[in-house]
Design an enzyme around this catalytic site. Structure first.
Site, PDB file in Angstrom:
ATOM      1  N   SER A 260      -4.286  -3.849  -8.281  1.00 26.69           N
ATOM      2  CA  SER A 260      -5.399  -3.293  -9.046  1.00 26.69           C
ATOM      3  C   SER A 260      -5.461  -1.796  -8.827  1.00 26.69           C
ATOM      4  CB  SER A 260      -6.725  -3.916  -8.598  1.00 26.69           C
ATOM      5  OG  SER A 260      -7.128  -3.414  -7.336  1.00 26.69           O
ATOM      6  N   ASP A 261      -5.850  -1.064  -9.863  1.00 24.24           N
ATOM      7  CA  ASP A 261      -6.229   0.312  -9.611  1.00 24.24           C
ATOM      8  C   ASP A 261      -7.480   0.262  -8.739  1.00 24.24           C
ATOM      9  OD1 ASP A 261      -6.372   3.055  -9.606  1.00 24.24           O
ATOM     10  OD2 ASP A 261      -6.198   3.267 -11.776  1.00 24.24           O
ATOM     11  N   TRP A 262      -7.753   1.333  -8.042  1.00 19.88           N
ATOM     12  CA  TRP A 262      -8.824   1.326  -7.043  1.00 19.88           C
ATOM     13  C   TRP A 262     -10.185   1.168  -7.733  1.00 19.88           C
ATOM     14  CZ3 TRP A 262      -4.375   1.091  -5.332  1.00 19.88           C
ATOM     15  CH2 TRP A 262      -4.025   1.193  -3.991  1.00 19.88           C
ATOM     16  N   GLY A 263     -10.784   0.014  -7.552  1.00 19.64           N
ATOM     17  CA  GLY A 263     -12.032  -0.297  -8.233  1.00 19.64           C
ATOM     18  C   GLY A 263     -11.831  -0.918  -9.593  1.00 19.64           C
ATOM     19  N   GLY A 264     -10.611  -1.363  -9.897  1.00 19.70           N
ATOM     20  CA  GLY A 264     -10.326  -1.913 -11.218  1.00 19.70           C
ATOM     21  C   GLY A 264     -10.564  -3.397 -11.340  1.00 19.70           C
TER      22      GLY A 264
END
Length: 745
Positions: A260-264
């Site tokens: 995941s992208d950070w916070g995605g």
């Protein structure tokens, strides 16, 4: 007694090796080792390896000898270390790096060999820093010049991006460091990036926005893919059933991890079912800071484990995720063949300089103002904040802490001062005086007391007396320029630079404008300036690279990886009013329809018959080339065959130089609408003065195919095609026709 002790130790060691568990036995196939390790893991251990334990690391399995897994941002260098649970710097003194040129510059080399060198050099730096995965490279398509993160990507053309990403991935992973190609997919906006739902046709998705990712997976064998923040078909792309389960893992047989992208990540059920393997940066609600050390509150942490224990999920989906993570471990942390790596080596600085030199694009050179005549020039005026401003600090997650960064001004001084040339700097304008990001500071004092009028007047006064004026301007890596998190607000240059350039052009005919940016910018003064250079963000060796090209030590050979429009109205996304989309009534989601479909960049230029300021593939040289005598090995082709085109390239000038031969294909009788032409092959060739060489370019059925959205397959149709060859997309002057006798359905 010593002999008996040695013999006993040797016996115990051999006995231990004979009974070594399969998962630790390097002689066993990786898949067998993965399955053996998986059977030994507890539920707690399985859950632990699929989500973060700190800002940039995830847990290994210490009981079984798997070490923690460390990621770090790229794609232009290894980001400095942050505190375990904070974004601020850890304050270390051994985490500086070499900053390599931004990926727009790499793409502008049109040279896959440079991409391989880039990836390999970055991998060596990552190894020394103890990183197991670099979060990069990026291959999202350049859809609009307002895109804040375009400088991290490889331009507008899926074929060019695909040819450049594969060797980058291979070079990086040859060191046992995983690449994580990003941001998958359709990540073309930074403003409201968590809320944008992209509405795009299947044809445009498969023909424009996915091919570079596909090449990274199928040809590059990439070990990691990062999901994007945005949505597609109302699902966030970090857990998107179509993009991840169907296309990536089923159709492309991707065997690596989806990160995941950070916070995605936004939902446990979707993360479980829709293809996410490793969750990073979520905190407690996916978007905000939440509580400290909240890693057990991630969607793939305690919530997932609790649901398994309550019977809402079996371990089938979990085991697939863990298999992928274990496979990643064996490729990286458990790879006993990994070298040690190097940090800030001269070889890496040399690589950065070589890549930068090949990527700089000479856009215009009327009256041969360039290269600077170092024999006659005695006084050179350098103007512009970008002549001195450090560009490695800022821009978002690609911000770096460099060991050194040579400015354009210092680069020119280092090159020309020993030759007796006097170089004076005038600021000319004030842009961004902030020189810090996440605790890294440039150490520069960019404060200024003069008024804008005074700054212009001072520069113009000195310009009248100079032999040359070199203006370094453009964008920077502050918010709303070239920066993660925000898109640009306008196409024009900021900080009143147009006014300054106009005044300098009136004061001195030998004005050279060097635009520092990762994006195209409006140039209303272009007709009044004799020399224009696209200087990109060149990293640690910025000053050397620009001085090399401006003084003629290096003959420029870069080509634009995107179309440079005159106005935003010439960009299809803006022409059709589709950017930046429309908010839904609840103001939680913004729908952005890609109405232009396939017609991005030069494809749109051909469709709407606009005239760009500089075409895709454009780039001048200090020498001249003749491209002639196009031949094809046969006039017909079958769907399982190939065609080889040969063209003669001659250096007709007085300097050694390199030219990029570009081959475009036009389908003359398709049943579905297709672009007028599409890039399908290219080659960069270096020639001495007077030298000529035959260059061969080969295509196969893939170059003739399109995505049939009615059946969901790639297909080609029998009929007539035309190959167009040249050195820029707007002037492929050589043409030859051929026929496909049987298509692929």
């Amino acid at each position: 007694m010593k002999f008996l002790l040695l013999a006993t130790t040797l016996t115990l060691t051999l006995g231990a090796q004979a009974q070594r568990p399969v998962y630790l036995d390097e002689t066993k196939p990786v898949e067998q080792r993965v399955e053996d390790a998986l059977k030994r893991m507890t539920l707690d251990e399985k859950i632990a390896v699929i989500h973060a334990q700190s800002k940039f690391s995830s847990a290994g399995v210490k009981r079984l000898g798997f070490t923690d897994f460390w990621t770090d941002d790229g794609p232009h260098g290894v980001r400095p270390d942050v505190l375990w649970d904070e974004w601020e710097q850890a304050g270390q003194t051994n985490d500086s790096c070499v900053a390599f040129p931004a990926l727009t510059c790499l793409a502008a080399t049109w040279n896959p060999t440079m991409a391989r060198l880039y990836g390999h050099s970055l991998g060596e730096e990552a190894l020394y820093r103890g990183k197991d995965m670099i979060l990069g490279p990026g291959v999202n398509i350049y859809r609009t010049p307002l895109g804040g993160r375009n400088f991290e990507y490889m331009g507008e053309d899926p074929y060019l991006a695909g040819r450049m990403v594969v060797p980058y991935v291979q070079g990086l992973q040859a060191n046992g460091v995983a690449a994580c190609v990003k941001h998958y997919a359709l990540n073309n906006d930074e403003e409201y990036r968590h809320q944008v739902n992209v509405v795009v046709s299947d044809r445009a998705l498969h023909e424009i926005y996915l091919p570079a990712f596909k090449a990274a997976v199928i040809e590059g064998k990439v070990w990691g893919i990062m999901g994007a923040y945005n949505l597609y078909k109302d699902q966030h792309n970090c857990h998107n059933a179509i993009l991840l389960n169907q296309i990536l893992k089923r159709d492309w047989a991707f065997d690596g991890v989806v990160v995941s992208d950070w916070g995605g990540c936004h939902d446990t059920d979707q993360a479980v079912r829709n293809g996410l393997d490793m969750e990073f940066g979520t905190w407690t609600d996916g978007l905000t800071m939440g509580k400290t050390n909240a890693y057990s509150s991630y969607y793939l942490a305690d919530a997932y484990k609790r649901a398994i224990r309550e019977g809402r999920y079996t371990e089938r989906e979990l085991d697939d995720k863990v298999r992928r993570v274990l496979r990643l471990f064996y490729r990286t942390t458990m790879n006993r063949q990994r070298p040690i790596g190097f940090l800030c080596s001269e070889a890496h600085y040399d690589a950065a300089r070589k890549i930068g030199n090949e990527g700089i694009v000479l856009l215009k050179n009327r009256q041969n103002v360039l290269p600077i005549d170092t024999l006659t020039a005695r006084n050179i005026l350098v103007v512009g904040e970008n002549a001195v401003k450090m560009m490695t600090v800022g821009g978002g997650s690609s911000s770096l802490k460099v060991q050194r960064e040579l400015s354009p001004l210092d680069g020119l001084r280092a090159t020309l001062a020993p030759r007796g040339v006097n170089i004076v700097w005038e600021r000319g304008y004030v842009g961004d005086t902030n020189g810090s990001f996440n605790g890294v500071t440039s150490g520069q004092d960019l404060s200024e007391s003069r008024t804008p009028d005074r700054l212009v007047a001072d520069a113009v006064s000195k310009a009248r007396k100079a032999d040359y004026v070199v203006f370094f301007g453009g964008l920077n890596k502050s918010d709303y320029q070239d920066c993660e998190g925000h898109d640009r607000k306008e196409y024009g240059l900021p900080y009143g630079q147009d006014r300054l350039i106009e005044a300098l052009a009136k004061a001195n005919r030998n004005l050279i404008v060097v635009n520092i940016s990762g994006n195209a910018v409006a140039m209303p003064w272009a007709d009044r300036v004799n020399a224009i250079v696209q200087g990109w963000y060149l990293g640690s060796e910025t000053g050397h690279c620009l001085a090399d090209v401006l003084t003629g030590r290096v003959n420029p050979s870069g080509k634009l990886p995107f179309t440079w429009p005159r106005t935003l109205d010439d960009v299809p996304a803006h022409r059709l009013g589709t950017y930046p989309g429309t908010w839904r009534p609840d103001h939680k989601i913004i729908d952005e329809e890609y109405k232009e479909g396939l017609y991005v960049g030069y494809r749109g230029v051909d469709r709407y018959k606009t005239r760009p300021l500089f075409a895709f593939g454009h780039g001048l040289s200090y020498t001249s080339f003749r491209i002639s005598n196009l031949r094809v090995d046969k006039t017909t082709m079958t769907h399982d065959g190939k065609l080889t085109f040969t063209v003669n390239v001659a250096n007709t000038g007085k300097r050694e130089g390199a030219e990029v031969i570009q081959l475009y294909i036009s389908d003359l009788q398709s049943s579905l609408p297709r672009p007028v032409k599409e890039l399908k092959a290219f080659m960069k060739v270096s020639l001495r003065p007077g030298e000529s060489r035959d260059v061969t370019l080969t295509i196969d059925n893939a170059a003739l195919s399109f995505y049939d959205d009615s059946r969901g397959v790639w297909t080609s149709e029998p009929g007539d095609f035309e190959a167009l060859v040249g050195n820029t997309s707007d002037k492929p002057n050589l043409k030859v026709r051929f026929k496909l006798t049987d298509g692929l359905h």
